[in-house]
Design a protein around this motif. Structure first.
Motif, mmCIF file in Angstrom:
data_model
loop_
_atom_site.group_PDB
_atom_site.id
_atom_site.type_symbol
_atom_site.label_atom_id
_atom_site.label_comp_id
_atom_site.label_asym_id
_atom_site.label_seq_id
_atom_site.Cartn_x
_atom_site.Cartn_y
_atom_site.Cartn_z
ATOM 1 N N GLN A 99 -8.006 6.100 -1.115
ATOM 2 C CA GLN A 99 -9.231 5.337 -0.564
ATOM 3 C C GLN A 99 -9.516 5.950 0.825
ATOM 4 O O GLN A 99 -10.757 5.628 1.381
ATOM 5 C CB GLN A 99 -8.954 3.948 -0.585
ATOM 6 N N ASP A 144 -2.612 5.716 -1.807
ATOM 7 C CA ASP A 144 -3.856 5.105 -1.443
ATOM 8 C C ASP A 144 -4.461 5.650 -0.152
ATOM 9 O O ASP A 144 -5.796 5.522 0.026
ATOM 10 C CB ASP A 144 -3.633 3.433 -1.194
ATOM 11 N N GLN A 183 -6.831 7.608 -6.924
ATOM 12 C CA GLN A 183 -6.560 6.562 -6.389
ATOM 13 C C GLN A 183 -6.623 6.474 -4.588
ATOM 14 O O GLN A 183 -6.542 5.517 -3.991
ATOM 15 C CB GLN A 183 -4.768 6.481 -6.349
ATOM 16 N N HIS A 224 5.625 -1.059 3.376
ATOM 17 C CA HIS A 224 4.841 -0.048 2.527
ATOM 18 C C HIS A 224 5.422 1.085 1.883
ATOM 19 O O HIS A 224 6.735 1.208 2.350
ATOM 20 C CB HIS A 224 3.673 0.512 3.346
ATOM 21 N N LEU A 262 -10.098 1.924 5.649
ATOM 22 C CA LEU A 262 -10.176 0.943 4.352
ATOM 23 C C LEU A 262 -11.321 -0.219 4.528
ATOM 24 O O LEU A 262 -11.642 -0.925 3.515
ATOM 25 C CB LEU A 262 -8.836 0.355 4.428
ATOM 26 N N ARG A 282 -3.610 -5.411 8.865
ATOM 27 C CA ARG A 282 -3.565 -4.761 7.619
ATOM 28 C C ARG A 282 -2.150 -4.005 7.369
ATOM 29 O O ARG A 282 -1.660 -3.945 6.325
ATOM 30 C CB ARG A 282 -4.618 -3.814 7.528
ATOM 31 N N MET A 310 0.754 -1.139 -0.060
ATOM 32 C CA MET A 310 0.026 -0.002 0.057
ATOM 33 C C MET A 310 0.861 1.237 0.140
ATOM 34 O O MET A 310 1.802 1.217 0.443
ATOM 35 C CB MET A 310 -0.813 0.028 1.156
ATOM 36 N N HIS A 311 0.278 2.337 -0.492
ATOM 37 C CA HIS A 311 0.972 3.527 -0.720
ATOM 38 C C HIS A 311 0.553 4.693 0.137
ATOM 39 O O HIS A 311 -0.585 5.083 0.118
ATOM 40 C CB HIS A 311 1.250 4.095 -2.076
#
Ligand SMILES: NC(=O)c1ccc[n+]([C@@H]2O[C@H](COP(=O)([O-])OP(=O)(O)OC[C@H]3O[C@@H](n4cnc5c(N)ncnc54)[C@H](O)[C@@H]3O)[C@@H](O)[C@H]2O)c1
Length: 347
Positions: free
Chosen positions: A116, A73, A114, A25, A233, A346, A1-2
């Motif tokens: 979220q 993200d 992008q 990450h 998320l 996560r 994930m970014h």
């Protein structure tokens, strides 16, 4: 994930960037240049970043170009002028950075397909301080007597309004208290002043020894922010969240100074300097029950361990230890303490 961390060159942002990078990450950052001698510089955090961007969040267009260019993200917005006393000296800059800067961040995120989830960091000082002994809960009224507190309350309220007016990216607000940890170099922060005094052998002057503060280690604060991001998320977690020690775990400045001087040894000392200083709230604690119930989040490093971890980091790094390793060691120790914490699943 970014992840995009605004304020990544600051105290909390540098620790957060290292946590995320150490868990594999991608991390990018937007902030001003770091202060010399802080954790960002000492632990060479720039080396772990995908993009290390130096942009003023008051410049809406430059910020939008950068945020959309990064295309993260998840965005964690920490960049701010975070000091009460400084806010009396530079009130306009404080309001522009903290209030309109936050607006610019929200607008830039909305233009980034992008993204979220985003977490907007405010503070315990957003609450209207009515001197109550119980901790403040998320539904209590906001306010702010000094420019810093007012500017963060403005950021908090404008975020709440943004979410209602322009629904889109899931957004939450995280409010935490007086955070301590290694590598903070900000002016007018008690533990920073204590450590500098201890290291130089000078007695430390303390302005409000009887003020009560909910001291919290930076890793506990950041695990709170990541718990919220995790919930967002998963389609939950919008709204405001307090992250602090249990209200009974708030301590006076005097207690902290006494514990610190005893731990440090080597002739460390402090003196009472109560006098004519700009107004600062005397009593403020948070009630973190909502986050505890919803996320299973807990403060894992209660006082006095939170202070000891901070002093250990400072003593080791000032004594020549590798700052990146010292930081990662504490991150790993924290992760072992919180092995069953949901956010780790996560992240
Ligand atoms: N440290 C605490 O005890 C505490 C308590 C409550 C809330 N907070 C909040 O947590 C966040 C991080 O605080 P910190 O202690 O790490 O502060 P810090 O001063 O160490 O870091 C602030 C960061 O914001 C950046 N920044 C400042 N002005 C900027 C601008 N105009 N444009 C772009 N970047 C800018 C700085 O470059 C730095 O990276 C802030 O939002 C602060 O209000 C901190």
């Amino acid at each position: 994930m970014h992840f995009l961390v605004t304020g990544h060159t600051g105290f909390k942002g540098a620790w957060l960037s290292l946590i995320l990078a150490s868990r594999g990450h991608d991390v990018s950052g937007i902030a001003l240049d770091p202060l010399p001698g802080g954790v960002f510089e000492r632990a060479q955090v720039t080396e772990v970043l995908r993009d290390d961007l130096r942009i003023d969040i008051r410049d809406a267009q430059a910020l939008k170009d950068a945020v959309t260019g990064v295309g993260a993200d998840v965005v964690l917005h920490l960049a701010a002028q975070p000091l009460v006393r400084e806010s009396y000296r530079i009130p306009r800059e404080t309001y522009e950075t903290n209030a309109m800067g936050t607006y610019n961040v929200l607008e830039a995120i909305a233009a980034t397909p992008q993204t979220q989830a985003d977490v907007i960091i405010t503070t315990d000082k957003v609450y209207r301080n009515v001197g109550q002994l119980e901790g403040y809960v998320e539904s209590d009224s906001l306010g702010g007597d000094d420019p810093y507190s007012a500017s963060k309350a403005m950021a908090d309220i404008l975020t709440q309004s943004w979410v209602k007016s322009f629904p889109g990216v899931p957004t939450a607000i995280a409010r935490a208290g007086n955070v301590i940890g290694g590598g903070d170099v900000s002016k007018d922060r008690l533990v920073v002043d204590l450590v500098n005094g201890f290291a130089s052998g000078e007695p430390v002057h303390i302005r409000m020894p009887d003020a009560v503060r909910p001291w919290q280690h930076v890793l506990d604060c950041l695990s709170g922010y990541l718990s919220v991001a995790d919930a967002l998320l998963a389609g939950e977690g919008t709204g405001a969240w307090n992250f602090g020690p249990d209200p009974g775990d708030a301590h006076t400045v005097r207690e902290l100074a006494d514990t610190g001087t005893a731990w440090w040894g080597d002739g460390a000392a402090w003196v009472d300097d109560s006098g004519d200083h700009p107004h600062e709230a005397a009593l403020l604690t948070l009630d973190p029950t909502k986050a505890q119930t919803a996320f299973g989040w807990r403060n894992a490093v209660p006082f006095p361990a939170s202070l000891e971890w901070t002093l250990q980091w400072e003593k080791a790094v000032r004594g020549g230890a590798d700052a990146r390793q010292a930081t990662l060691d504490q991150i790993n120790a924290f992760i072992s303490l919180t092995a069953d914490a949901p956010w780790l699943g996560r992240f």
